[in-house]
Design a protein around this motif. Sequence first.
Motif, PDB file in Angstrom:
ATOM      1  N   ALA A 171       0.829  -1.209   0.000  1.00  0.00           N
ATOM      2  CA  ALA A 171       0.000   0.000   0.000  1.00  0.00           C
ATOM      3  C   ALA A 171       0.865   1.261   0.000  1.00  0.00           C
ATOM      4  N   ILE A 172       1.931   1.253   0.790  1.00  0.00           N
ATOM      5  CA  ILE A 172       2.831   2.413   0.814  1.00  0.00           C
ATOM      6  C   ILE A 172       3.492   2.587  -0.548  1.00  0.00           C
ATOM      7  N   SER A 173       3.933   1.483  -1.137  1.00  0.00           N
ATOM      8  CA  SER A 173       4.577   1.553  -2.452  1.00  0.00           C
ATOM      9  C   SER A 173       3.631   2.093  -3.513  1.00  0.00           C
ATOM     10  N   GLU A 174       2.372   1.664  -3.480  1.00  0.00           N
ATOM     11  CA  GLU A 174       1.390   2.144  -4.462  1.00  0.00           C
ATOM     12  C   GLU A 174       1.030   3.605  -4.233  1.00  0.00           C
ATOM     13  N   ASP A 175       0.803   4.005  -2.972  1.00  0.00           N
ATOM     14  CA  ASP A 175       0.408   5.379  -2.685  1.00  0.00           C
ATOM     15  C   ASP A 175       1.497   6.379  -3.042  1.00  0.00           C
ATOM     16  N   LEU A 176       2.742   6.027  -2.797  1.00  0.00           N
ATOM     17  CA  LEU A 176       3.854   6.936  -3.050  1.00  0.00           C
ATOM     18  C   LEU A 176       4.572   6.673  -4.367  1.00  0.00           C
TER      19      LEU A 176
END
Length: 76
Positions: A29-34
């Motif tokens: 999720a962090i990788s996708e959001d950022l």
Amino acid sequence: MVLLSTAVAVCGSFEFGSCVGYSAAVQSAISEDLNLSLPEYSMFSSILTIGAMLGAVTSGRTADFIDRKGVSFSTP
């Protein structure tokens, strides 16, 4: 005083473990959001460990500079 000191030490360890565990569970999720690639996410997540190392190195010297008695809970 011993129980309070032990509780503070345990809370610090628990907080660090929670931070590391939380970031591992939401990696995608962090990788996708950022919009981070795997190497970029690795650098992002290692900042926590680098900060912990710097804090461990500087906290002792800071306590020596301020004076350990100044940060204790005992009365003079």
